[in-house]
Write a protein that holds these residues in place. Structure first.
Motif, PDB file in Angstrom:
ATOM      1  N   LEU A 194       9.107   1.949   5.366  1.00 55.76           N
ATOM      2  CA  LEU A 194       8.204   1.081   6.135  1.00 55.76           C
ATOM      3  C   LEU A 194       7.502   1.844   7.244  1.00 55.76           C
ATOM      4  O   LEU A 194       6.334   1.585   7.556  1.00 55.76           O
ATOM      5  CB  LEU A 194       8.966  -0.116   6.729  1.00 55.76           C
ATOM      6  N   GLN A 195       8.208   2.802   7.824  1.00 54.10           N
ATOM      7  CA  GLN A 195       7.609   3.582   8.914  1.00 54.10           C
ATOM      8  C   GLN A 195       6.427   4.416   8.435  1.00 54.10           C
ATOM      9  O   GLN A 195       5.547   4.774   9.216  1.00 54.10           O
ATOM     10  CB  GLN A 195       8.665   4.483   9.569  1.00 54.10           C
ATOM     11  N   LYS A 196       6.393   4.721   7.150  1.00 57.83           N
ATOM     12  CA  LYS A 196       5.276   5.502   6.581  1.00 57.83           C
ATOM     13  C   LYS A 196       4.067   4.627   6.293  1.00 57.83           C
ATOM     14  O   LYS A 196       3.022   5.133   5.877  1.00 57.83           O
ATOM     15  CB  LYS A 196       5.733   6.173   5.277  1.00 57.83           C
ATOM     16  N   HIS A 197       4.232   3.321   6.452  1.00 53.79           N
ATOM     17  CA  HIS A 197       3.147   2.396   6.099  1.00 53.79           C
ATOM     18  C   HIS A 197       2.894   1.432   7.267  1.00 53.79           C
ATOM     19  O   HIS A 197       3.472   0.344   7.318  1.00 53.79           O
ATOM     20  CB  HIS A 197       3.510   1.639   4.816  1.00 53.79           C
ATOM     21  N   PRO A 198       2.040   1.853   8.180  1.00 53.08           N
ATOM     22  CA  PRO A 198       1.848   1.055   9.396  1.00 53.08           C
ATOM     23  C   PRO A 198       1.227  -0.320   9.164  1.00 53.08           C
ATOM     24  O   PRO A 198       1.176  -1.130  10.090  1.00 53.08           O
ATOM     25  CB  PRO A 198       0.920   1.936  10.244  1.00 53.08           C
ATOM     26  N   GLN A 199       0.798  -0.603   7.925  1.00 53.66           N
ATOM     27  CA  GLN A 199       0.267  -1.948   7.660  1.00 53.66           C
ATOM     28  C   GLN A 199       1.372  -3.008   7.648  1.00 53.66           C
ATOM     29  O   GLN A 199       1.097  -4.197   7.711  1.00 53.66           O
ATOM     30  CB  GLN A 199      -0.517  -1.994   6.343  1.00 53.66           C
ATOM     31  N   VAL A 200       2.639  -2.550   7.565  1.00 53.05           N
ATOM     32  CA  VAL A 200       3.747  -3.524   7.549  1.00 53.05           C
ATOM     33  C   VAL A 200       3.949  -4.067   8.961  1.00 53.05           C
ATOM     34  O   VAL A 200       4.144  -3.303   9.913  1.00 53.05           O
ATOM     35  CB  VAL A 200       5.058  -2.888   7.031  1.00 53.05           C
ATOM     36  N   LYS A 201       3.860  -5.386   9.086  1.00 50.18           N
ATOM     37  CA  LYS A 201       3.948  -6.017  10.405  1.00 50.18           C
ATOM     38  C   LYS A 201       5.286  -6.703  10.650  1.00 50.18           C
ATOM     39  O   LYS A 201       5.678  -6.910  11.804  1.00 50.18           O
ATOM     40  CB  LYS A 201       2.824  -7.055  10.566  1.00 50.18           C
ATOM     41  N   GLY A 202       5.949  -7.122   9.576  1.00 50.04           N
ATOM     42  CA  GLY A 202       7.190  -7.846   9.818  1.00 50.04           C
ATOM     43  C   GLY A 202       8.035  -8.040   8.578  1.00 50.04           C
ATOM     44  O   GLY A 202       7.608  -7.759   7.452  1.00 50.04           O
ATOM     45  N   ILE A 203       9.256  -8.491   8.839  1.00 56.46           N
ATOM     46  CA  ILE A 203      10.217  -8.805   7.768  1.00 56.46           C
ATOM     47  C   ILE A 203      10.755 -10.214   8.035  1.00 56.46           C
ATOM     48  O   ILE A 203      11.164 -10.533   9.155  1.00 56.46           O
ATOM     49  CB  ILE A 203      11.389  -7.808   7.751  1.00 56.46           C
ATOM     50  N   LEU A 204      10.739 -11.012   6.982  1.00 59.54           N
ATOM     51  CA  LEU A 204      11.199 -12.404   7.069  1.00 59.54           C
ATOM     52  C   LEU A 204      12.400 -12.571   6.147  1.00 59.54           C
ATOM     53  O   LEU A 204      12.353 -12.156   4.995  1.00 59.54           O
ATOM     54  CB  LEU A 204      10.056 -13.323   6.611  1.00 59.54           C
ATOM     55  N   CYS A 205      13.471 -13.185   6.674  1.00 63.18           N
ATOM     56  CA  CYS A 205      14.652 -13.366   5.823  1.00 63.18           C
ATOM     57  C   CYS A 205      15.210 -14.776   5.924  1.00 63.18           C
ATOM     58  O   CYS A 205      14.798 -15.579   6.766  1.00 63.18           O
ATOM     59  CB  CYS A 205      15.733 -12.336   6.178  1.00 63.18           C
TER      60      CYS A 205
END
Ligand SMILES: [Fe+2]
Length: 279
Positions: A194-205
């Protein structure tokens, strides 16, 4: 089904009208037998109440996400009943499995019409990724090699879309010893990706049956109450929280911000078995 705006509770006055609006429902724990209870609560009744209330309060979301433990006994009739409820909403609905589900059966029975068991969808500048964090025969979670490869592929395919990753298990400890025995195993490779892809904004569980909100490595991490029984936050051992069934809404903004809030039924359902030692 929407009510006059003036009648909406305060939480929904804060919900932005723009963006990609999502209703999350989680940990419904339905049974083959519609009269069956979990820890004293009829899970079908509270599911129906949550869905009705959420759609009345929030208006029509762009989509619904159901984040696992949808059917407690993984029964055909439980999934078929759930499918019937989702079909009636006519809202695109995305389901992923929890430890109580059977992923293969779930996909076979739920993946039709407006209901989907698929790895991702793109809408309004966002990419939503739905991961299977289950481990066959275990209540714990992990992102296995196949899911990691899928995630990598999706992130590389949509570098310009803000991304929200959803899965059943909590990716970080929530500070509750018994619950954290089921936290995502060996999460380092997952977070490194995820750190390699700054487009990731969040994780929902789902899974944790309680609210959880934190920021980790620049990501918003959100966990949510169940549509049935809640677990007490911060307890070392299993404990039922005397809190009503709830749900989460998210408004995913064009600039990548994840705006989110919770709401709940007005009352705790009668019959909740607070003394139970487990489930
Ligand atoms: Fe679970």
């Amino acid at each position: 089904m929407s009510s006059h705006p003036d009648n909406k509770p305060e939480i929904f006055r804060q919900m932005p009208a723009d963006g990609l609006n999502v209703l999350q429902i989680t940990d419904c724990h339905l049974y083959a037998d519609p009269s069956r209870c979990l820890l004293g609560i009829n899970t079908l009744e509270t599911f129906d109440q949550i869905l009705e209330q959420a759609l009345r309060e929030a208006g029509r979301p762009d989509l619904i996400m159901a984040t696992g433990d949808l059917v407690h006994d993984a029964s055909d009739s439980g999934y078929k009943r759930l499918l019937g409820r989702f079909k009636l909403t006519e809202i695109p609905t995305y389901c992923l499995p929890g430890n109580h589900d059977q992923p293969g059966k779930m996909t076979q029975l739920l993946n039709q019409d407006n209901v989907h068991c698929i790895p991702s969808v793109q809408s309004k500048g966002w990419s939503l990724v739905f991961l299977d964090s289950t481990i066959p025969g275990s209540d714990g979670g992990r992102i296995d090699k196949k899911q990691m490869a899928l995630l990598k592929q999706l992130l590389e395919q949509h570098p310009d879309k803000h991304t929200l990753i959803s899965m059943h298990h909590h990716p970080l400890p929530v500070g509750s010893r018994w619950m954290d025995t089921m936290v995502l195993e060996q999460p380092q490779a997952f977070f490194d990706l995820l750190q390699k892809h700054p487009q990731v904004k969040g994780i929902l569980c789902g899974h944790i049956h309680q609210n959880f909100e934190t920021t980790y490595q620049g990501l918003k991490i959100l966990g949510s109450p169940s549509t049935c029984v809640q677990f007490t936050a911060g307890e070392d051992d299993f404990a039922i929280d005397p809190a009503p069934p709830g749900y989460r809404w998210l408004s995913l903004q064009a600039d990548g911000e994840v705006v989110s809030g919770l709401n709940a039924l007005p009352e705790i359902p009668s019959g909740l078995d607070l003394a139970s030692m487990g489930y």
